[in-house]
Write a protein that holds these residues in place. Sequence first.
Motif, PDB file in Angstrom:
ATOM      1  N   ILE A 111       1.433  -3.157   7.545  1.00 25.63           N
ATOM      2  CA  ILE A 111       2.192  -2.030   6.991  1.00 25.63           C
ATOM      3  C   ILE A 111       1.293  -1.108   6.175  1.00 25.63           C
ATOM      4  N   ARG A 112       0.129  -1.614   5.761  1.00 25.47           N
ATOM      5  CA  ARG A 112      -0.820  -0.781   5.020  1.00 25.47           C
ATOM      6  C   ARG A 112      -1.939  -0.258   5.923  1.00 25.47           C
ATOM      7  N   ARG A 118       2.671   0.793  10.596  1.00 24.37           N
ATOM      8  CA  ARG A 118       2.271   1.354   9.303  1.00 24.37           C
ATOM      9  C   ARG A 118       3.504   1.876   8.558  1.00 24.37           C
ATOM     10  N   GLY A 119       3.698   1.408   7.330  1.00 22.99           N
ATOM     11  CA  GLY A 119       4.810   1.868   6.509  1.00 22.99           C
ATOM     12  C   GLY A 119       6.174   1.415   6.987  1.00 22.99           C
ATOM     13  N   TYR A 120       6.228   0.429   7.903  1.00 21.03           N
ATOM     14  CA  TYR A 120       7.534   0.003   8.439  1.00 21.03           C
ATOM     15  C   TYR A 120       8.118  -1.115   7.580  1.00 21.03           C
ATOM     16  N   GLU A 194      10.957  11.182   3.532  1.00 18.67           N
ATOM     17  CA  GLU A 194      10.472   9.811   3.577  1.00 18.67           C
ATOM     18  C   GLU A 194      11.133   9.014   2.451  1.00 18.67           C
ATOM     19  N   LEU A 305       6.210  -1.718  -0.136  1.00 17.41           N
ATOM     20  CA  LEU A 305       6.029  -0.274   0.011  1.00 17.41           C
ATOM     21  C   LEU A 305       6.565   0.481  -1.205  1.00 17.41           C
ATOM     22  N   ALA A 309       4.301   2.665  -3.835  1.00 20.77           N
ATOM     23  CA  ALA A 309       4.568   4.084  -4.081  1.00 20.77           C
ATOM     24  C   ALA A 309       4.894   4.350  -5.551  1.00 20.77           C
TER      25      ALA A 309
END
Length: 739
Positions: A111-112, A118-120, A194, A305, A309
Amino acid sequence: MQAWQIRVRGQVQGVGFRPFVWQLAQARGLRGVVLNDAEGVLIRVAGDLGDFAAALRDQAPPLARVDAVEVAAAVFADLSEGFRIVASGGAGAETRVTPDAATCPACLAEIRGEGRRRGYAFTNCTHCGPRFTILEGLPYDRARTTMAPFAMCPACRAEYEDPADRRFHAQPIACPDCGPRLWLEAGGIEIAGEAIAIAAARLKAGEILAVKGLGGFHLACDAVNAEAVDRLRARKRRPAKPFALMAREGDLDRIVSVSPAALAALRDPAAPIVLMPGRGALPETVAPGVAELGVMLPSTPLHHLLLDAFGGVLVMTSGNLSGAPQVIGNAEARDTLSAFADAFLMHDRAIARRLDDSVVRADPPMVLRRARGQVPGTVPLPPGFETAPPVLACGGQMKAAICLIKNGQALLSQHLGELDEALTWEAFLQADADCAALFDHHPQAVAVDLHPDFRASRHGAARAGALGVPLIAVQHHHAHLAACLGENLWPRDGGKVAAIVLDGLGLGPEDTVWGGELLLGDYKGFERIAWLRPAPLIGGDRAQIEPWRNALVRLDAAGLSDLADRLFPEAPRDLARQIAAKAINAPLSSSAGRLFDAVAACLGLCPMRQSYEGEAAMRLESLAAETGPVLDLPCVDGAIDPAPLFQLLAAGERPDRVAYALHASLARAFAAQAAQLIDSGRAEAVALTGGCFQNSRIATMTRKCLADQRILTQCSIPANDGGLALGQALVAVAKLESF
């Protein structure tokens, strides 16, 4: 060529065990097949085994728990060349469902990274991800989970069908093209953009967000923002109970003192809340009056995630109104949490059952709440219980959990909560049905608490009546004793132990109320040896909420009525004393929990009312000095008198030293009586159990007083009422005439 049949039992389905076997066999040039069936994993193999059988246990996948590897010579006429994974055998419930597991390093890297995930927020594999919280029926496959509505895309299908891929038969497999989606909404309207980035920005701005996790919704806010935390307290009507926190591993040292044992607990696949000493870096309102903070690491890609963030520490508390169970459905969340949350971080994968976060302490090790990530795993029964008949135990009223035993194993359900709450009662009934289905369980007896008015006791009586099987009522503290013995695999014929059982309340014989006991017993029975000198519970249940009531009767008993009058001038003391004298709704109780409340009230710690269960005792534990007086509490005819502790108050001793004295003196008094049972040969060991032993001070002090004795404690099964059902089940088996 020599052929073998190998049976692997335990937590071996849904954890990547078959592809693991396939890889072992390929590397050794073996031929044969591996399949799942009702009893676990079955392997038919031909060739030179070498270390193959040992590797099945020693090199098993991270989430596997291998109970047994059984090898027998066999003859097979149908073993083709090579080694294959074949279709599962018949459905059954002799193996166990795997608990939910925190994101593994490989998925976290994905995911990174730069790949298609990616980002899932729903990335998972056979080594991590949801299991029990998405399960809707057995056998465990995608069609019987809440992932069923999401058809796999060709790329996910290829991974799912490749034995060499870590996602082989990972039922929750997904990607952005075919899996669940994430969004942020406010006022019932989805906000474009997002979702993670918008959520993090809102949290930084001081907003409160409802975040959908694995077992339910959390309410999240910036832990450094005292105004946001206070606003969450006001909205949730939770004035003082500590909030759980979520932090990245790199942020831990700033907020808590992390021991090696605590770090290991945090990194466990269960990703529990771990209690650790706070460093004073966060606002007092996060955990008013207590020295420990409960912190967990991110447990899902969504949480990783979000924390990445946000870049800080979040309050992450159950999404509910205080006292009610955690919300799990999207529509339910909008209806219930709109008054608390400014926005919702939502997704469209349904939660099949609510699971709170597990809570543990690492120093000393103990499970305080057994829930997400720890259930529905089973625990082995002690020697002598191998042929025990199937039994259902219904637990207690508080911290409810049920237990089923079958085939030498016990299945203890997740923490369910207070059964007076309607939704918790629904969860209790679902857990009863869940566990019966998962274990293919048909009880031959039902065990309940001795208290006939507990909702769990009434349910158990109804179940026993409908099934036509015996109903066995088990005294509360005997069940605690048996649960401690059971966790420690104390043999059924292992002899008696001296059990120090300290907790809040439990019904004793002839309508007495116990809670500070030394019992001599085993699974089958017990004898009461010593106890706290009883005091009236003025107003019955009100005494659990209002500590001044317990302080009043203890001060009066110590000859310090004048001090009571000075300490509690606003309380209705005269009426309370009349009630106590006439024994009207004022049963005598030996409760250690109420003694802690009494001392706390005298020291000004929430004297008039507790806002949550255990508040006074938790604050008292945090107040205690590192050293202080240790008193010899007199024991006359089995009754341990705490009056000297209250004399310290009259003498003007410092509050922190009085708090120390309570812990140390109570530990010494009970330990001395227990040691006498050991020295006389009447007991083989000392068991420490009951909710008060969640207090690390009294647990550590009692063990120190018994340093030369064999001590049994509870580490994986809660010492509080969350472990009660296991003890009930073992006592019931020991008492069954047919066994």
